[in-house]
Scaffold this motif. Sequence first.
Motif, short mmCIF file in Angstrom:
data_model
loop_
_atom_site.label_atom_id
_atom_site.label_comp_id
_atom_site.label_asym_id
_atom_site.label_seq_id
_atom_site.Cartn_x
_atom_site.Cartn_y
_atom_site.Cartn_z
N LEU A 100 -9.59 36.68 15.70
CA LEU A 100 -8.74 36.11 14.65
C LEU A 100 -9.55 35.80 13.41
N TYR A 105 -3.86 28.16 13.99
CA TYR A 105 -4.68 28.44 15.17
C TYR A 105 -5.38 27.17 15.64
N TRP A 114 -5.16 30.12 9.85
CA TRP A 114 -6.32 29.55 10.52
C TRP A 114 -6.04 28.11 10.96
N ARG A 133 -10.28 33.53 19.23
CA ARG A 133 -10.95 32.94 18.08
C ARG A 133 -11.75 33.94 17.26
N VAL A 174 -5.47 29.79 23.47
CA VAL A 174 -5.68 30.77 22.39
C VAL A 174 -7.15 30.92 21.99
#
Length: 185
Positions: A169, A152, A149, A166, A162
């Motif tokens: 993920l 990311y 996380w 969200r 990306v």
Amino acid sequence: MQAALKLFREDGYQKTSIGRIETEAGLVPRAGAFYRHFDSKQTLLIEVAKSYVSETPEDFGLDRISDYGDTRAELVAIALKYEEAMIRQKPFARLIEEVRLLDFGEALQAELDGGMMAALSAWIGGKPAAAGLSGKRRAALVISVFGSWLFYLAQVRQGAEVEALRDTLLEDWATRWAAVLDVPA
């Protein structure tokens, strides 16, 4: 501290003199007023970092996170707090990077991150998968759980395309780690 923060953000820590901080704060430069409040510019920076840039377990509500009673919901709540922190810290990104490169930057980062790591280790220590783990193993588990996380979020901060991932993920990450953490080791 706000005067210093403004100058640190605009010009960087190293290019900001104590005299400029005093002037910005409405003090008479080089008259000693600064040293009545702070031992050094480094001490001031540490206080600025603690007040404006770093996150605490209390900011994340980690003292109450177990009230959710659901590991997946707890993970999502923590992840969203990290996301909020990233957004809040964005204006300070250049200053944060500069400070990390200073002689004392690594020690400062460790000090600021220590409370979060301790709180997250305590939280994860209450999960069945962490039962009986040493403190070192719990810390490693915290890094494993939150690493993807945080990766990311780092990608988002750097402008990678990306953000469309969200929700997927977050859903997959929280569901998978909850399944792992809720099973006794």
